[in-house]
Design an enzyme around this catalytic site. Structure first.
Site, PDB file in Angstrom:
ATOM      1  N   GLU A   1      -1.314  -5.360   8.745  1.00 37.94           N
ATOM      2  CA  GLU A   1      -0.478  -4.726   9.771  1.00 37.94           C
ATOM      3  C   GLU A   1      -1.109  -4.887  11.153  1.00 37.94           C
ATOM      4  O   GLU A   1      -2.301  -4.595  11.320  1.00 37.94           O
ATOM      5  CB  GLU A   1      -0.318  -3.225   9.467  1.00 37.94           C
ATOM      6  CG  GLU A   1       0.440  -2.969   8.183  1.00 37.94           C
ATOM      7  CD  GLU A   1       0.635  -1.482   7.905  1.00 37.94           C
ATOM      8  OE1 GLU A   1       0.329  -0.649   8.781  1.00 37.94           O
ATOM      9  OE2 GLU A   1       1.110  -1.164   6.804  1.00 37.94           O
TER      10      GLU A   1
ATOM     11  N   GLU B   1       9.315  -3.944  10.422  1.00 38.06           N
ATOM     12  CA  GLU B   1       9.760  -2.675   9.834  1.00 38.06           C
ATOM     13  C   GLU B   1      10.368  -1.775  10.895  1.00 38.06           C
ATOM     14  O   GLU B   1       9.759  -1.512  11.945  1.00 38.06           O
ATOM     15  CB  GLU B   1       8.556  -1.983   9.151  1.00 38.06           C
ATOM     16  CG  GLU B   1       8.938  -0.673   8.494  1.00 38.06           C
ATOM     17  CD  GLU B   1       7.913  -0.172   7.482  1.00 38.06           C
ATOM     18  OE1 GLU B   1       6.942  -0.891   7.174  1.00 38.06           O
ATOM     19  OE2 GLU B   1       8.090   0.972   7.020  1.00 38.06           O
TER      20      GLU B   1
ATOM     21  N   ASP C   1      -1.064  -6.134  -0.040  1.00 38.73           N
ATOM     22  CA  ASP C   1      -1.431  -5.495   1.232  1.00 38.73           C
ATOM     23  C   ASP C   1      -2.942  -5.316   1.312  1.00 38.73           C
ATOM     24  O   ASP C   1      -3.576  -4.882   0.334  1.00 38.73           O
ATOM     25  CB  ASP C   1      -0.795  -4.099   1.316  1.00 38.73           C
ATOM     26  CG  ASP C   1       0.508  -4.109   2.082  1.00 38.73           C
ATOM     27  OD1 ASP C   1       0.752  -5.053   2.857  1.00 38.73           O
ATOM     28  OD2 ASP C   1       1.291  -3.152   1.898  1.00 38.73           O
TER      29      ASP C   1
ATOM     30  N   ASP D   1       0.840  -1.203   0.000  1.00 42.00           N
ATOM     31  CA  ASP D   1       0.000   0.000   0.000  1.00 42.00           C
ATOM     32  C   ASP D   1       0.878   1.257   0.000  1.00 42.00           C
ATOM     33  O   ASP D   1       0.378   2.379  -0.034  1.00 42.00           O
ATOM     34  CB  ASP D   1      -1.027  -0.001   1.145  1.00 42.00           C
ATOM     35  CG  ASP D   1      -0.388  -0.075   2.518  1.00 42.00           C
ATOM     36  OD1 ASP D   1       0.857  -0.183   2.607  1.00 42.00           O
ATOM     37  OD2 ASP D   1      -1.135  -0.034   3.515  1.00 42.00           O
ATOM     38  N   SER D   2       2.214   1.048  -0.030  1.00 46.18           N
ATOM     39  CA  SER D   2       3.141   2.163  -0.292  1.00 46.18           C
ATOM     40  C   SER D   2       2.892   2.732  -1.685  1.00 46.18           C
ATOM     41  O   SER D   2       3.420   3.792  -2.022  1.00 46.18           O
ATOM     42  CB  SER D   2       4.593   1.708  -0.145  1.00 46.18           C
ATOM     43  OG  SER D   2       4.825   0.534  -0.905  1.00 46.18           O
TER      44      SER D   2
ATOM     45  N   LYS E   1      -1.160  -9.360   3.142  1.00 48.69           N
ATOM     46  CA  LYS E   1      -0.391  -8.868   4.300  1.00 48.69           C
ATOM     47  C   LYS E   1      -1.252  -7.878   5.075  1.00 48.69           C
ATOM     48  O   LYS E   1      -1.903  -7.014   4.465  1.00 48.69           O
ATOM     49  CB  LYS E   1       0.919  -8.203   3.843  1.00 48.69           C
ATOM     50  CG  LYS E   1       1.720  -7.611   5.018  1.00 48.69           C
ATOM     51  CD  LYS E   1       3.164  -7.301   4.649  1.00 48.69           C
ATOM     52  CE  LYS E   1       3.351  -6.004   3.889  1.00 48.69           C
ATOM     53  NZ  LYS E   1       2.862  -4.785   4.570  1.00 48.69           N
TER      54      LYS E   1
END
Ligand code: KIV
Length: 262
Positions: free
Chosen positions: A113, A180, A81, A42-43, A111
Site C-alpha cells: 500500500e 480502493e 499482501d 491482510d483483510s 501487494k
C-alpha cells in the site's frame, strides 16, 4: 495465470476478476470457479481474526494464510499482501520480508500500500525479481492517519497525487495497481492513463478489473454494507440455518441415525 497475461488482458479489453481468500478450501473453490487473481489480503485481520483494522497482521500470519491458499490453487495468480510494518522501515527490511514471503509461500506476487513514499522499497523488491501490485486510494493500513473509511481523493490535490503515484508505480515496474474507494471518474482516468491493469474496489466500472473481500460478497460478514458491495449470496443466513438444524438434530437424537454410524 501470470502477471504478463494480466497486462495482455487489459490490452485485449478483457476484464480481470480478483477475489480474496485466506484458507485452503475457500481458495480451492475460488480457483475452480475460474478466478484470475486470488488475493491473500491482510483483510484476513478483519474477517478471519476479528480485528478492527488490518494493522495487527504479522508476516508470519500472512505466510500461514498464503501457504494454505497456494496449496489449493492450480490456475489463478496468487498475490499476497505485505502486512503493515513489513516494508515501511527501510528498503533492506522490505526486501528481506518480501523474499521470505515468496520463499515460504510460493505465491506469485506481492501487494504493497502507498505511492511515492514507498517507491524505494517497491523498487528494491522488484529488483529482486518479485512482481509487485500497488494499492492506492483508501489504503487500510493508513486508517489511523485518514481517521475515516470515507471515499478518498475527492479533493483536487489528493486526486493529482493519486494520478502521479499510479504513474510512478507503473514506471518503476509494478504489474498492476489496486484503487480502493475513489471516485469512478478518477479511477477511469487512471485506468486510461496506465498500460498496467487498474483493479478497483469501490472505484467504479471504468477499471480494468474488480476485487472484493470474499466474506463480504458471500454475505458472511455482518454490519458492513458499503455502497460498492454487491452480495452474491447470503451465507450468514444459510450457515446459521444449517448450524441451527445440526444443533436441533443432536439434541433430539436424530443425528447420527443408523446409516451414519459404524
Ligand atoms: O486486504 C485486502 O483484502 C485488500 C483488498 C480490499 C483490495 O487489500
Amino acid at each position: 495465470m501470470t502477471t504478463l497475461r494480466l497486462i495482455e488482458m487489459k490490452r485485449e479489453g478483457k476484464k480481470i476478476a480478483m477475489l480474496t481468500s485466506y484458507d485452503y478450501t475457500t481458495a480451492q473453490i475460488t480457483d475452480q470457479a475460474g478466478m484470475d487473481v486470488i488475493l491473500v489480503g491482510d483483510s484476513a485481520s478483519n474477517v478471519m481474526a476479528g480485528n478492527w483494522t488490518t494493522l495487527p497482521m504479522s508476516v508470519d500470519q500472512m505466510i500461514y494464510h498464503a501457504k494454505s491458499v497456494v496449496r489449493a490453487t492450480k490456475r489463478a495468480l496468487v498475490v499476497c499482501d505485505m502486512p503493515f510494518g513489513s516494508y515501511q522501515v527501510n528498503e533492506g527490511e522490505a526486501v528481506a520480508n518480501a523474499i521470505r514471503i515468496m520463499k515460504e509461500t510460493h505465491c506469485d506476487a506481492l501487494k504493497l500500500e502507498g505511492g511515492v513514499e514507498i517507491l524505494p522499497a517497491v523498487k528494491k523488491i522488484l529488483d529482486a525479481g518479485i512482481p509487485v501490485c500497488g494499492h492506492l486510494g483508501l489504503t487500510p493500513q493508513a486508517i489511523n492517519k485518514f481517521g475515516t473509511y470515507a471515499v478518498r481523493a475527492r479533493e483536487e490535490a489528493e486526486a493529482q497525487k493519486l494520478v502521479s503515484d499510479a504513474k510512478a508505480l507503473e514506471e518503476v515496474g509494478c504489474f498492476a495497481v489496486v484503487l480502493e474507494k475513489v471516485p469512478a471518474k478518477l479511477a477511469a482516468q487512471v485506468a486510461q492513463d496506465l498500460k498496467i491493469p487498474v483493479i478497483g474496489i469501490g472505484a467504479g466500472g471504468g477499471c480494468d478489473g474488480q476485487v472484493l473481500v470474499i466474506d463480504d460478497m458471500l454475505g458472511k460478514t455482518q454490519g458492513f454494507s458499503p455502497k460498492f458491495l454487491r452480495r452474491y449470496a447470503d451465507l450468514n443466513r444459510i450457515m446459521t440455518d444449517a448450524i441451527g438444524r445440526y444443533i436441533e438434530d443432536v439434541k433430539s437424537c436424530d443425528f447420527p441415525n443408523e446409516k451414519e454410524q459404524y
